[in-house]
Write a protein that holds these residues in place. Structure first.
Motif: not given
Ligand SMILES: [Zn+2]
Lengths: 493, 355
Positions: A69, A73, A240, A254, A262-264, A266-268, A270-271, A274, A276-277
């Motif tokens: 995937q 992408e 965790e 994170m 799935q959304e989390a 991708v966000l992590i 990408q963060q 970029h 952000q993390l």
């Protein structure tokens, strides 16, 4: 110079990285090719560029759904709209739609289990195939640390497709594994490229710490080392815990693992890309297919299960070629956890007994195994990984008597477990080795020792001061959030 | 120790079902199980807002919470799976509700459960793509990677007449307008999650921490704001042409479960329940469940085809007088009524009033 022009045209790069040019030349001259390129050297370019230059489709067999995937992408992000993934994530109607219009695509990613279905293979047969790509080709070998029985089907499929031009790619493969790759892919003549697995820009450290001090040591390292970094764990829960501990101390961090939606995920990812993390506390699910150039350190909280995966994971540091650090924290006894994990991945004797008991009791035919997936998973308590092994093993032995299959299966899992334990023992040997760690790894991959003069490894001498943070950035995260301003900065020009 | 938001939600729901339903009925409610029983209970006990509101809850979590309530003296066990709130439990809940509204004002789980995820995925993708388009940034990874959503989005984008700048501006105007209209909501709950050209949105866990909320509280506020938006943009289409088009192609009414749909079609053709049960090889009680579900959903349902008006009247009298929801209590007091009739009458009258 033509090839360089194409490189710039399609990827906006001016020069090839180590090994790419030779591999691409080999493919373009029509030779089946096995290439071993270290992680982080741009393996995917080795089939994407020839793909653009050859007429016809590129079929890519890739082992991990999430990785597949990601690759699709990424290609789409670079403007390649004709990339598609065929895997079990697809809903039936999506699959139907894609298969109907398969001819529209140029780069077709297929997961190995899909090769078992008649429909897919017959659809692939209709295509004009320019290149067949086997990514992570070490999965084909029992000796490979990530053996996937599904990969054994590729040879058959390749034959059914009339033996198209083939390239097998892998980051880590010993001679035995390379031998297996050629054998199972049924290659007749091929060219082999082996580039060193050595990454001189990565310093290889190891520390022995007590069980109680591990978390404290991580905090110290994270607070002093220049980021960004990835910390690998074998356990979701500890990943965790550590993430939340570090967050409490003001780090941008994170946890990332298979339990996230799935959304989390991708966000992590990408963060992190970029900026952000600064840190990700990850299980091995993280990192495959992530292109981040400036990762400065990789820490292992738990010992890895094989040297091969260790090499892949630390290989995610320093892709920009700058000095980077890998540190493995070892507590004597950690290998017990590794053994437990390895055992958990394989079905045990009791589960197999139960499986065949149910088959007998319900008088099920072996051909009906996958149809009764839920029944078996429930009654035998298989995990997803375990079930995949069971289903695969039985699928290729449908015509045999159940009692025979049972005996053979016992034997098979015993053997698999033995190999896994050997791998763990090898990691342990590596940890206890007092000589140069880099040399140990290179020798394991049948390479000669390379010389890295400064900060080679913790045996040769490694000064962590060279990896210290320059400035102590404090993140001003407490300012008031103005949602309207945020929306405006996203949507107004 | 004050109770948490999650505690308050659970106490609220336990209070609603009294000792008349098992605690596991809440599990099905939060998960949004589409069975006739769950749907009926949601209407009967006025818990429709919470339908599929906490889909990740597990049985074990539910049991743990209940056990904790008992040990803190908030709940009293009356049967193996049935509990009632103690005075102390009621008091805690009342105190909490003075500060925080439960359920959140716009939460409409039952009405919007089939639209919520869809709306969010499409909205967040629209914002991300618009933001990248106006910044001429082609290389980005879509944060929503469901094939379905992406396919829909491609078509959607093709149908837009406006250029990229107009599209983004229109989106900005509609979003701010919609979020400004209602004072009780906190727009940051939504906006923190959005991804733009140079900023990746937060996960729900991160957003909760940022806003200093517990995860349950944050999650329900997030649903609340989505439901508020869906409601607002679809009732005022002219004011929100872009946002309302995000859910235009979807069926607005909650669909019947598949099996019920079949029964519905057969009833429509004039078959009686007995015949349908025989034709479909199902138990009569299953067909009755279907009919109750239909009664909850379909406005045109003719109750008196199944229940005599007199019996309907008497059932309603008893039900309102005793406020009893236990079917058995009602049956004991209404001669000649069977369970099916009672459920049907309650579903119809309850459902209509509360929908
Ligand atoms: Zn060394």
């Amino acid at each position: 110079m033509e090839l360089e022009q194409a490189l710039f045209h399609y990827f906006q790069f001016n020069t090839f990285r180590k090994g790419q040019r030779e591999v691409i030349d080999s493919i373009l001259s029509g030779q089946d090719t096995i290439a071993m390129l270290p992680t982080g050297t741009g393996k995917s370019l080795c089939y994407q560029l020839p793909g653009y230059l050859l007429k016809g489709k590129v079929i890519i067999i890739s082992p991990l759904l999430s990785l597949m995937q990601d690759q699709v992408e990424q290609m789409k992000a670079l403007g390649e709209k004709r990339a598609v993934a065929i895997n079990s994530f697809l809903l039936p109607f999506e699959k139907k739609q894609i298969l109907q219009q398969l001819d529209r695509y140029k780069f077709i990613f297929v997961s190995p289990e899909m090769l078992g279905t008649e429909l897919i293979v017959s659809k692939l047969k209709e295509l004009d195939i320019a290149l067949l790509v086997i990514d992570e080709a070490h999965c084909i070998s029992q000796w490979g640390y990530d053996f996937r029985p599904d990969y054994l089907k590729i040879g058959q499929v390749r034959k059914a497709l009339n033996r198209p031009l083939t390239i097998a790619l892998t980051a880590t493969a010993t001679e035995e594994v390379r031998h297996d790759i050629a054998k199972y892919l049924q290659l007749e003549k091929w060219k082999e490229f082996v580039f060193s697995v050595d990454r001189p820009e990565i310093s290889i450290g190891m520390e022995i710490v007590g069980h109680q001090e591990k978390q404290k040591r991580i905090v110290e390292l994270v607070e002093s080392l220049e980021g960004p970094g990835i910390i690998y764990f074998s356990s979701k829960k500890i990943a965790e815990q550590m993430a939340s501990k570090l967050r409490d101390r003001g780090q941008q961090v994170m946890a990332y693992h298979g339990g996230l939606d799935q959304e989390a995920r991708v966000l992590i990812q990408q963060q992190f890309i970029h900026g952000q993390l600064n840190i990700v506390c990850a299980t091995s699910a993280f990192g495959m297919g992530i292109n981040k150039e400036n990762v400065r350190y990789i820490i292992h909280y738990h010992m890895p299960l094989q040297l091969e995966s260790y090499l892949q994971e630390i290989g995610r540091a320093g892709r920009d070629g700058k000095n980077s650090l890998a540190i493995l924290l070892y507590t004597p006894g950690d290998e017990q956890l590794s053994i437990q994990l390895a055992e958990g991945e394989i079905p045990d004797r009791e589960q197999i007994n139960m499986l065949f008991h149910v088959i007998e009791q319900q008088q099920l035919s072996l051909t009906k195994i996958t149809e009764n997936e839920e029944l078996f998973i429930r009654s035998c308590g298989f995990s997803e990984t375990q079930w995949r092994i069971v289903a695969n093993y039985i699928a290729s032995r449908e015509s045999m008597k159940p009692s025979e299959v049972k005996e053979k299966f016992y034997h098979y899992i015993t053997e698999r477990l033995r190999i896994k334990k050997e791998k763990i023992a090898m990691v342990l040997e590596y940890l206890q080795y007092r000589g140069c760690k880099r040399t140990f790894i290179l020798n394991y991959f049948k390479e000669k020792a390379a010389s890295v003069k400064v900060n080679c490894c913790s045996s040769c001498g490694l000064d962590l001061n060279d990896f210290q943070k320059n400035t102590n950035l404090t993140h001003a995260n407490t300012q008031n959030y103005n949602w309207e301003q945020e929306l405006a900065s996203m949507l107004l020009k | 120790m004050a109770i948490s938001y999650r505690d308050a939600v659970f106490l609220y729901c336990l209070k609603q079902i009294k000792d008349e339903r098992s605690i596991y009925s809440l599990f099905h409610l939060f998960q949004g199980k589409k069975s006739s029983q769950t749907i009926q209970d949601a209407h009967l006990y006025k818990l429709t807002p919470f339908f599929r509101a906490l889909p990740l809850i597990t049985r074990i979590e539910l049991e743990t919470i209940v056990k904790e309530f008992v040990s803190r003296g908030f709940l009293e066990q009356v049967a193996s799976e049935n509990f009632v709130l103690t005075i102390e439990g009621e008091t805690e809940l009342n105190v909490f509700q003075k500060c925080v509204t439960i359920p959140p004002k716009f939460l409409e789980g039952w009405k919007y459960h089939h639209l919520t995820t869809l709306f969010w995925e499409r909205l967040s993708l629209l914002v991300q793509v618009s933001s990248n388009l106006i910044n001429k940034n082609k290389g980005f990874i879509p944060i929503q990677n469901k094939q379905e959503t992406q396919e829909w989005f491609k078509k959607f984008l093709k149908m837009q007449n406006a250029n990229r700048y107009e599209l983004a501006e229109q989106l900005y105007i509609e979003l701010t307008e919609c979020l400004h209209q209602e004072k009780s909501i906190e727009p940051a709950v939504l906006v923190l999650r959005l991804t733009g050209h140079n900023k990746i949105g937060l996960t729900s866990e991160q957003a909760a921490e940022r806003l200093d909320m517990t995860t349950t509280h944050y999650h329900l506020e997030f649903l609340n704001i989505l439901h508020y938006m869906i409601k607002t943009v679809s009732t005022m289409r002219n004011d929100f042409p872009l946002l309302s088009s995000l859910v235009q192609d979807v069926q607005k009414e909650v669909p019947l479960t598949l099996s019920t749909e079949k029964t519905f079609q057969l009833l429509d053709k004039g078959y009686v329940p007995n015949e349908i049960a025989a034709m479909r090889n199902l138990k009569m009680s299953t067909i009755e469940d279907h009919i109750v579900e239909i009664a909850l959903h379909v406005k045109e349902f003719e109750l008196n085809r199944y229940v005599h008006p007199d019996i309907e009247k008497r059932i309603m009298e008893v039900a309102s007088k005793t406020s009893a929801k236990k079917l058995k209590q009602i049956r004991d007091q209404v001669d000649g009524a069977n369970y099916f009739e009672i459920r049907l009458v309650l579903a119809r009258n309850g459902g209509q009033k509360w929908n």
